[in-house]
Design a protein around this motif. Structure first.
Motif, short mmCIF file in Angstrom:
data_model
loop_
_atom_site.label_atom_id
_atom_site.label_comp_id
_atom_site.label_asym_id
_atom_site.label_seq_id
_atom_site.Cartn_x
_atom_site.Cartn_y
_atom_site.Cartn_z
N ALA A 222 47.49 13.16 80.99
CA ALA A 222 48.41 14.23 81.38
C ALA A 222 48.67 15.10 80.16
CB ALA A 222 49.70 13.63 81.92
N HIS A 223 47.85 16.11 79.99
CA HIS A 223 47.90 16.93 78.79
C HIS A 223 47.68 18.39 79.19
CE1 HIS A 223 47.55 17.56 74.46
NE2 HIS A 223 46.61 18.44 74.75
N PHE A 224 48.63 19.23 78.84
CA PHE A 224 48.57 20.62 79.29
C PHE A 224 48.37 21.55 78.11
CE2 PHE A 224 51.70 18.05 81.55
CZ PHE A 224 51.17 18.03 82.82
N GLU A 225 47.21 22.18 78.04
CA GLU A 225 47.04 23.25 77.06
C GLU A 225 45.89 24.16 77.50
OE1 GLU A 225 44.57 22.25 73.28
OE2 GLU A 225 46.03 20.64 73.47
N TYR A 226 45.95 25.40 76.99
CA TYR A 226 44.99 26.41 77.42
C TYR A 226 43.66 26.39 76.66
CZ TYR A 226 48.08 28.90 80.66
OH TYR A 226 48.85 29.23 81.73
N SER A 227 43.57 25.58 75.60
CA SER A 227 42.42 25.68 74.70
C SER A 227 41.08 25.56 75.44
CB SER A 227 42.50 24.62 73.60
OG SER A 227 42.46 23.32 74.19
N TRP A 228 41.01 24.64 76.42
CA TRP A 228 39.75 24.44 77.14
C TRP A 228 39.32 25.73 77.86
CZ3 TRP A 228 43.41 20.25 77.86
CH2 TRP A 228 43.03 19.05 77.23
N GLN A 229 40.29 26.43 78.46
CA GLN A 229 39.95 27.64 79.20
C GLN A 229 39.79 28.86 78.29
OE1 GLN A 229 43.16 26.72 82.27
NE2 GLN A 229 41.64 27.78 83.51
N TRP A 230 40.63 28.95 77.25
CA TRP A 230 40.47 30.05 76.29
C TRP A 230 39.09 30.00 75.62
CZ3 TRP A 230 45.96 29.45 73.63
CH2 TRP A 230 46.91 30.08 74.44
N ALA A 231 38.53 28.80 75.52
CA ALA A 231 37.20 28.65 74.91
C ALA A 231 36.11 29.37 75.71
CB ALA A 231 36.85 27.17 74.77
N TYR A 232 36.39 29.74 76.95
CA TYR A 232 35.43 30.45 77.80
C TYR A 232 35.47 31.97 77.59
CZ TYR A 232 34.07 26.45 80.75
OH TYR A 232 33.54 25.27 81.21
N HIS A 233 36.39 32.45 76.74
CA HIS A 233 36.60 33.90 76.62
C HIS A 233 35.32 34.68 76.33
CE1 HIS A 233 38.67 37.66 75.75
NE2 HIS A 233 37.96 37.75 74.64
N ASP A 234 34.58 34.25 75.31
CA ASP A 234 33.39 35.02 74.91
C ASP A 234 32.34 35.03 76.01
OD1 ASP A 234 34.60 35.59 72.53
OD2 ASP A 234 33.48 34.11 71.35
N ARG A 235 32.19 33.91 76.68
CA ARG A 235 31.18 33.85 77.76
C ARG A 235 31.54 34.77 78.92
NH1 ARG A 235 30.24 27.90 79.51
NH2 ARG A 235 28.55 28.84 80.71
N PHE A 236 32.80 34.81 79.29
CA PHE A 236 33.23 35.72 80.37
C PHE A 236 33.09 37.18 79.91
CE2 PHE A 236 34.77 32.17 82.77
CZ PHE A 236 34.91 32.63 84.07
N LYS A 237 33.43 37.42 78.65
CA LYS A 237 33.34 38.79 78.12
C LYS A 237 31.89 39.27 78.12
CE LYS A 237 34.98 41.58 74.27
NZ LYS A 237 35.61 41.59 72.94
#
Length: 397
Positions: A112-127
């Motif tokens: 049970a761990h909540f943080e955005y790092s996993w999803q923020w790591a996708y920024h460059d690929r989406f960009k």
């Protein structure tokens, strides 16, 4: 073409589908997909629009999702499945050239761990793919971030203190029930508390800090400090914030049940052996608790969620409180779901609408407060979540 695919057929998915269907000028083609197709079919029947398509999909499988996306070719996916599935859905979006929106950040199934790092790591690929990903577009996270951005844009030169306050003053007449997925809900509130102050995170015991706060139209309710994911993105995106906290109300009966559940080991998320079978106690508990989707019919009262903000404008200190109150019974009349599902499902639709209209469209991975809040705030008033403002009142915090 405004083709939208909703993944998830729980309470939030039901509300999102109702609201998407009401805005047919923006969303021309709709599909609802879930692990259980009959749940999607039931939503379509409740809406009464036979043009809405349904599909069965395993959101844990990138391959399954890719096949569905390639078949339906949506412009955007509204992910209201489980937070464990955020990354597989984002991965499939990248493979198929589909834009993405969710209401809760990724968390691993075994922690049970909540943080955005996993999803923020996708920024460059989406960009690089020219795709937009909008994170945390429910109420909190979601509207709470938009409220903060709106306050920063119109009412403050600097925000210094932010308190997000979430009160459910409803009564569902059950001994114990959670208002959204019990597994996610219990994992969230049994964690240690955490708040941001002077550039660092301060940890507290679970529900250790609490005080009565007065909510509009509700009155005083005991409110408990806990960590909520939008604190992470808001303190990053508004660096003038000196302190940010999140408060939520719980009744004594709920807390007593919760304590017993923890004490007897039913809140555990690790596997145990039962008669030669592996089961996760919390998942078993979820199976015997009332389904949040079924609470609406007898639910009375309302929710009250908002942001209490202190900061500076033109050299003077000022306070600002922006909030929404949502009636459980009105939400049920419109969508057959209770207010907690309604307050999450409506903003998910509005976020997708902002994307479709080209107002919230920029390649990369973004939190809601990184977009223009004004058109979103305008739609909240039109789509069933009107907001109210109090200037220079007592924030109690």
């Amino acid at each position: 073409m405004g083709k939208v695919l909703i993944i998830g057929a729980g309470g939030v998915g039901t509300v999102a589908a109702f609201k998407v269907a009401q805005n047919s000028d923006v969303f021309t083609d709709i599909m609802i997909a879930s692990r259980t197709r009959s749940k999607c079919d039931a939503i379509v029947k409740a809406i009464g629009n036979p043009n809405i398509k349904t599909a069965q999909v395993d959101a844990d499988s990138v391959q399954d999702l890719v096949a569905l996306f390639n078949d339906f070719k949506p412009e955007i996916v509204i992910n209201v499945a489980l937070p464990y599935q955020d990354l597989t859905i984002m991965e499939a979006c990248l493979q198929c050239g589909v834009n993405y929106l969710d209401t809760a950040n990724y968390e691993p199934k075994d922690e049970a761990h909540f943080e955005y790092s996993w999803q923020w790591a996708y920024h460059d690929r989406f960009k690089e793919a020219g795709l937009t990903a909008i994170l945390g577009c429910g109420f909190d996270p979601g509207v709470s971030g938009v409220y903060t951005a709106y306050a920063a844009k119109h009412h403050f030169d600097e925000i210094h203190y932010l308190d997000i306050v979430d009160c459910n003053a409803g009564n569902h007449h059950k001994a114990f029930a959670t208002n959204f997925n019990p597994e996610i809900n219990i994992r969230e509130i049994t964690q240690k508390g955490r708040y941001y102050e002077d550039g660092k995170w301060i940890e507290t015991g679970a529900l250790e800090i609490h005080k009565p706060l007065t909510y509009p139209n509700v009155g005083p309710r005991e409110s408990y400090l806990l960590f909520h994911e939008e604190l992470e993105s808001l303190t990053k995106n508004f660096p003038t914030i000196k302190r940010a906290r999140f408060w939520m109300t719980f009744g004594q009966e709920y807390l007593t049940h919760l304590r017993v559940i923890q004490n007897i080991g039913m809140a555990r998320i690790d596997e145990i052996d039962y008669n030669g079978q592996k089961i996760v106690p919390l998942q078993f508990l979820k199976a015997v608790l009332p389904n949040p989707q079924d609470l609406g019919e007898n639910y009375e009262g309302e929710t009250s969620i908002g942001c209490r903000i202190r900061g500076v404008k033109d050299g003077k200190e000022r306070t600002y409180y922006v909030y929404n109150n949502c009636s459980h019974q009105e939400a049920y009349k419109e969508t057959g779901m209770q207010g907690v599902s309604y307050t999450t499902g409506v903003p998910a639709m509005i976020g997708a609408m902002m994307f479709m209209k080209g107002l919230w469209r920029k390649p990369g991975v973004w939190n809601v407060e990184q977009f223009d809040p004004d058109p979103f705030m305008e739609q909240l008033n039109k789509q069933g979540l009107p907001w109210h403002e109090v200037f220079d009142g007592d924030l109690e915090l």
